[in-house]
Design a protein around this motif. Sequence first.
Motif, PDB file in Angstrom:
ATOM      1  N   UNK A 315     -38.173   6.340 -21.735  1.00 58.13           N
ATOM      2  CA  UNK A 315     -39.492   6.797 -22.377  1.00 58.13           C
ATOM      3  C   UNK A 315     -39.588   6.757 -23.962  1.00 58.13           C
ATOM      4  N   UNK A 316     -38.252   7.166 -24.540  1.00 60.45           N
ATOM      5  CA  UNK A 316     -38.208   7.000 -25.968  1.00 60.45           C
ATOM      6  C   UNK A 316     -38.527   5.658 -26.624  1.00 60.45           C
ATOM      7  N   UNK A 317     -37.777   4.769 -26.020  1.00 64.79           N
ATOM      8  CA  UNK A 317     -38.349   3.505 -26.472  1.00 64.79           C
ATOM      9  C   UNK A 317     -39.892   3.025 -26.254  1.00 64.79           C
ATOM     10  N   UNK A 451     -28.326   4.083 -29.364  1.00 65.44           N
ATOM     11  CA  UNK A 451     -28.275   2.701 -29.214  1.00 65.44           C
ATOM     12  C   UNK A 451     -29.538   2.028 -29.076  1.00 65.44           C
ATOM     13  N   UNK A 452     -30.522   2.788 -28.809  1.00 66.91           N
ATOM     14  CA  UNK A 452     -31.895   1.930 -28.718  1.00 66.91           C
ATOM     15  C   UNK A 452     -32.568   1.163 -29.734  1.00 66.91           C
ATOM     16  N   UNK A 453     -32.217   2.019 -30.824  1.00 69.43           N
ATOM     17  CA  UNK A 453     -33.066   1.228 -32.135  1.00 69.43           C
ATOM     18  C   UNK A 453     -32.103  -0.284 -32.305  1.00 69.43           C
ATOM     19  N   UNK A 454     -30.797  -0.292 -31.951  1.00 66.95           N
ATOM     20  CA  UNK A 454     -29.972  -1.616 -31.921  1.00 66.95           C
ATOM     21  C   UNK A 454     -30.523  -2.612 -30.759  1.00 66.95           C
ATOM     22  N   UNK A 455     -30.970  -1.902 -29.580  1.00 72.47           N
ATOM     23  CA  UNK A 455     -31.324  -2.544 -28.420  1.00 72.47           C
ATOM     24  C   UNK A 455     -32.953  -3.412 -28.762  1.00 72.47           C
ATOM     25  N   UNK A 458     -32.045  -6.322 -31.169  1.00 72.18           N
ATOM     26  CA  UNK A 458     -31.412  -7.235 -30.493  1.00 72.18           C
ATOM     27  C   UNK A 458     -32.102  -8.049 -29.568  1.00 72.18           C
ATOM     28  N   UNK A 459     -32.905  -7.267 -28.868  1.00 75.53           N
ATOM     29  CA  UNK A 459     -33.615  -7.654 -27.399  1.00 75.53           C
ATOM     30  C   UNK A 459     -35.052  -7.897 -27.378  1.00 75.53           C
ATOM     31  N   UNK A 460     -35.586  -7.079 -28.575  1.00 77.20           N
ATOM     32  CA  UNK A 460     -37.083  -7.133 -28.654  1.00 77.20           C
ATOM     33  C   UNK A 460     -37.628  -6.542 -27.201  1.00 77.20           C
ATOM     34  N   UNK A 461     -38.692  -6.915 -26.960  1.00 82.33           N
ATOM     35  CA  UNK A 461     -39.414  -6.557 -25.654  1.00 82.33           C
ATOM     36  C   UNK A 461     -38.356  -6.703 -24.470  1.00 82.33           C
ATOM     37  N   UNK A 462     -37.531  -7.535 -24.412  1.00 82.89           N
ATOM     38  CA  UNK A 462     -36.666  -7.498 -23.134  1.00 82.89           C
ATOM     39  C   UNK A 462     -35.749  -6.430 -23.111  1.00 82.89           C
ATOM     40  N   UNK A 463     -35.723  -5.353 -23.934  1.00 78.88           N
ATOM     41  CA  UNK A 463     -34.980  -4.325 -23.768  1.00 78.88           C
ATOM     42  C   UNK A 463     -35.430  -3.388 -22.576  1.00 78.88           C
TER      43      UNK A 463
END
Length: 521
Positions: A315-317, A451-455, A458-463
Amino acid sequence: MALVTVTHGQTQPRSLTVKETAAGPTSKLPPRHLLLLASATGIGGTFQYGFNISVMNAPTWDIKNFINNTYCERHSMFIDDNLVTLLWSVMVSIYTAGGALGSFLTGPLASKLGRKKALLANNSLALLAAVIMGVSYPLRAYELIILGRFVIGMNCGLGLNLQPMYLGETAPQHLRGVMSMCGMIFLPLGIMVGQVVGLPEILGRPGGWPLILSVTAIPALLQIFTLPSCPESPRFLLIDKNDVDECRKALKWLGGKHMTEMEMENEMAGMREEHALIGDAGMEKSALVVARDPTLRRALITVILVGAGQQLSGLDVIYSYLVYIFSASGVAPGDMAYIAIGTGLCELLALLMSSYLIERLGRKPLLIGGYSMMALSCVIITISLSLQEYVHWMPFLSASCVFACILSFGIGPGCVTSLLPAEFFTQEARSGAYTLYGMSNWSFLFIIGMVFPFMVDGLGPFCFLFFLIDCVATAIFTFFFIPETKNRSFLEISSYFQRHNRKVYVEPECTELSRVNIRRT
C-alpha cells in the motif's frame, strides 16, 4: 463461556470446528457508552499514528529549506543537497525506530499500570513531542525535529498496541470485532486531518510547518479529558489485580443499565475460569517468556506472519505512485493534495464497511477477500502502468485500481490484522505478545520504507509483482492456518492453538465456581 474437556485430571482444549452458540446478537451495534470508549481510545491511538504518517508530506520543502538556511546560519555555507535529503529521510524514518521502542515498552507498562492508565500516560510523550518540534523553528535547531519524530514514534508504537488490547478486553464477546473497527476508523481520520492541516488554506502556508507538527498535542489532550470517564479493563482488574469490586463496577459501566446480575456473574465466572486454567505461574508473561513458550509458538508465529503480510502488501508503494498515476490521468499538480484527501476518504469508507461486515462474515473472509482483491489490483496496475504510454484510457484504469486497492486493504488487512493478537492470546500472554507483534510490524515498516524507493527505481511498475506474491501468499496462509474467531471466547481460541501445539492444560485445584463452568464429558 469457554468449553473444555476434563479427562483424568487434565483439561484438553476442544476443537473450534463445531459452531458454538453466540454470546449475543452479532448484528447489534455498540451502545453509545461503548462508542464513547472506542472514540476516547482511538483518538490517542490509531488517530495519532495516521496523523503522524501523513503530516510530513505537506511541509516537505519548507522543512528542507529550514535545514538549509539553519546550516547556512551556522557555517556560512549552504548544505549539500544530498545531505539535506539524508537529514529529511532520517526525520521520516526515525519515526519507525521510535515506534519499535514504544512497542517494546507495551508489555511492561500495560502490566504495571493497567491498560487504561498506560494509554493516559502515553499522552505525555505526544505532548513532549509537540513541544520539541514546535520550538525547533525559534531555536533554529532542525535536530529537534528528529528528536520529536522519535518521541512521537514511541507514542504511536505504544498506542497502536494498547488500543486493540484495551478494546479487546473491554468489549462484549459478540461486539469485539465491531468495537475494534470503531477504534480503527480513527486511522484514516488521522491521515485525512494530517493532509487537511497541510493545505495552503489551513496551515500549509510558508512558515506554518511548526504549527502543523505541533497539532499532535490536540488528540493527546482530547484523550486526557475523555478517557478517564471510561473504566479499566475488567479482565485486568479481576485476573491480574484480583479486584472484584472494581471489576464489577467496570462490567456494570460496560454492560449498561440493562445488564442483569446474572449476566455480570457469568462474565466474571468466565474470567475466573480463565484464571484457573492459566494458573498463578502463568500470570503476565514478558515478551521474552512468550517468545520462548512452546505452547504459544504457533499463535505467535501466526500473528507475526500475518502482520508481516500486511506491512509488505504494497500500500505504501501505491501511495508513492499517486502523483504519477493521477498526473497521467489529467489531474493538475495543485489538486494532488485534494486527491490524497480523497484516498483517505476511501479508506474511511472501507473501514465503515468492515465495521458492518466483521461480525456478520467473520475475520477470515475479510482477510482472504481483502488480500485477493489487492492481488487482482496489483496485476491490473502492473499491466496498466506498463501500457500507459500506448493506450489512452490506461491512466484512468490505473487510477481506478488505486482506489480499489485502498478499499480492499481497508476492508480486510488494514483493520482485522491488529485485532488478532488480542483474540489469539489469553490474559497472561497478551501484553507480551503485543510487544513482539508491534516490534515486528515496525521493523517490517522500516524495511519496506527503506527498500521500496529502490524497487520503484529499479523495477518500475513491475515492483507490484512482489506485492502480488505477498498478497496471494498471505491469503493462502490465512485460509489454512488462521481460525475463525467470531463469537469465540478467548479460551476457545487459545484452545485451538493448544490443540495444534499438542499441549494440554494441567487442571489447577478447582473452586466450586470453576467446576461449574467446566463441561465434563
